[in-house]
Scaffold this motif. Structure first.
Motif, short mmCIF file in Angstrom:
data_model
loop_
_atom_site.label_atom_id
_atom_site.label_comp_id
_atom_site.label_asym_id
_atom_site.label_seq_id
_atom_site.Cartn_x
_atom_site.Cartn_y
_atom_site.Cartn_z
N ARG A 137 -1.93 13.67 14.74
CA ARG A 137 -1.84 14.14 16.13
C ARG A 137 -1.28 13.08 17.08
NH1 ARG A 137 -7.19 17.77 17.40
NH2 ARG A 137 -6.68 19.42 15.97
N HIS A 138 -1.46 11.81 16.78
CA HIS A 138 -1.04 10.74 17.69
C HIS A 138 0.08 9.93 17.07
CE1 HIS A 138 -4.44 11.65 20.24
NE2 HIS A 138 -5.23 11.59 19.19
N HIS A 139 0.93 9.39 17.95
CA HIS A 139 2.03 8.55 17.47
C HIS A 139 1.47 7.27 16.87
CE1 HIS A 139 5.87 6.62 17.20
NE2 HIS A 139 5.39 5.59 17.85
N GLU A 140 2.05 6.86 15.78
CA GLU A 140 1.59 5.67 15.08
C GLU A 140 2.72 4.64 15.08
OE1 GLU A 140 -1.11 5.24 11.15
OE2 GLU A 140 0.73 6.37 10.94
N THR A 141 2.44 3.46 15.60
CA THR A 141 3.45 2.42 15.63
C THR A 141 3.66 1.88 14.22
OG1 THR A 141 1.87 0.65 16.01
CG2 THR A 141 2.77 1.74 17.97
N PRO A 142 4.79 1.24 13.95
CA PRO A 142 5.02 0.67 12.62
C PRO A 142 3.92 -0.32 12.21
CG PRO A 142 7.07 0.72 13.83
CD PRO A 142 5.99 1.13 14.79
N PHE A 143 3.41 -1.10 13.17
CA PHE A 143 2.32 -2.03 12.87
C PHE A 143 1.07 -1.28 12.42
CE2 PHE A 143 -1.47 -4.35 14.30
CZ PHE A 143 -1.34 -5.49 13.52
N GLU A 144 0.71 -0.22 13.15
CA GLU A 144 -0.47 0.57 12.79
C GLU A 144 -0.30 1.23 11.43
OE1 GLU A 144 -0.52 3.17 16.13
OE2 GLU A 144 -1.97 1.96 17.25
N LYS A 145 0.92 1.69 11.15
CA LYS A 145 1.19 2.33 9.87
C LYS A 145 1.02 1.33 8.72
CE LYS A 145 4.74 5.15 7.69
NZ LYS A 145 6.07 5.73 7.83
N ALA A 146 1.54 0.13 8.89
CA ALA A 146 1.40 -0.90 7.85
C ALA A 146 -0.06 -1.29 7.67
CB ALA A 146 2.23 -2.12 8.22
N LYS A 147 -0.77 -1.39 8.76
CA LYS A 147 -2.19 -1.75 8.70
C LYS A 147 -2.99 -0.68 7.96
CE LYS A 147 -5.98 -3.01 11.79
NZ LYS A 147 -6.39 -3.17 13.18
N ARG A 148 -2.70 0.60 8.25
CA ARG A 148 -3.40 1.70 7.59
C ARG A 148 -3.10 1.72 6.09
NH1 ARG A 148 -1.33 6.30 6.26
NH2 ARG A 148 0.39 6.15 7.73
N LYS A 149 -1.84 1.49 5.74
CA LYS A 149 -1.47 1.50 4.33
C LYS A 149 -2.12 0.34 3.59
CE LYS A 149 2.70 4.20 4.43
NZ LYS A 149 4.08 4.31 4.01
N ALA A 150 -2.23 -0.82 4.23
CA ALA A 150 -2.89 -1.97 3.60
C ALA A 150 -4.36 -1.67 3.37
CB ALA A 150 -2.72 -3.21 4.48
N GLN A 151 -5.00 -1.03 4.34
CA GLN A 151 -6.41 -0.66 4.17
C GLN A 151 -6.57 0.32 3.03
OE1 GLN A 151 -7.49 0.85 8.00
NE2 GLN A 151 -8.13 -1.15 8.78
N GLN A 152 -5.66 1.27 2.92
CA GLN A 152 -5.73 2.26 1.85
C GLN A 152 -5.56 1.58 0.49
OE1 GLN A 152 -6.49 5.47 2.32
NE2 GLN A 152 -6.56 5.69 0.13
N ARG A 153 -4.63 0.64 0.40
CA ARG A 153 -4.44 -0.09 -0.85
C ARG A 153 -5.68 -0.87 -1.24
NH1 ARG A 153 0.81 -1.17 1.26
NH2 ARG A 153 0.04 -3.16 2.06
N ARG A 154 -6.33 -1.49 -0.25
CA ARG A 154 -7.59 -2.22 -0.52
C ARG A 154 -8.67 -1.28 -1.04
NH1 ARG A 154 -8.24 -4.27 4.78
NH2 ARG A 154 -6.19 -5.10 5.10
N ARG A 155 -8.78 -0.10 -0.39
CA ARG A 155 -9.78 0.88 -0.82
C ARG A 155 -9.51 1.36 -2.24
NH1 ARG A 155 -8.90 4.62 3.40
NH2 ARG A 155 -9.30 3.31 5.17
N ASN A 156 -8.25 1.60 -2.56
CA ASN A 156 -7.90 2.08 -3.88
C ASN A 156 -8.14 1.01 -4.95
OD1 ASN A 156 -7.19 4.57 -2.97
ND2 ASN A 156 -5.02 4.12 -2.82
N ARG A 157 -7.92 -0.25 -4.62
CA ARG A 157 -8.16 -1.33 -5.59
C ARG A 157 -9.65 -1.48 -5.91
NH1 ARG A 157 -6.23 -6.29 -3.13
NH2 ARG A 157 -4.88 -5.14 -1.77
N ARG A 158 -10.49 -1.20 -4.91
CA ARG A 158 -11.94 -1.33 -5.12
C ARG A 158 -12.48 -0.29 -6.07
NH1 ARG A 158 -14.45 -1.12 0.48
NH2 ARG A 158 -12.67 -2.10 1.38
N ARG A 159 -11.85 0.85 -6.14
CA ARG A 159 -12.33 1.96 -6.99
C ARG A 159 -12.07 1.72 -8.43
NH1 ARG A 159 -10.46 7.22 -3.56
NH2 ARG A 159 -11.51 6.62 -1.68
#
Length: 58
Positions: A36-58
């Motif tokens: 729903r909200h615009h995501e800046t490139p920095f926010e997008k990279a930050k979200r993807k990094a968090q997702q990668r961290r979550r996936n590595r923990r599993r």
């Protein structure tokens, strides 16, 4: 899609609580908020990094 089955003797409050827990665990609200909200490139990279961290923990 998140789905629950309500037991015969289960109250609607507890079923709703289970549903909300499953929705939050699946990340549905986070996806809606992101879409729903615009995501800046920095926010997008930050979200993807968090997702990668979550996936590595599993």
């Amino acid at each position: 899609m998140t789905q629950i089955t309500v037991g015969e003797n289960e109250g609607i409050e507890s079923a709703l609580r289970r549903f909300k827990r499953q929705v939050s665990k699946a990340g549905i609200f986070a996806d809606l908020k992101r879409i729903r909200h615009h995501e800046t490139p920095f926010e997008k990279a930050k979200r993807k990094a968090q997702q990668r961290r979550r996936n590595r923990r599993r």
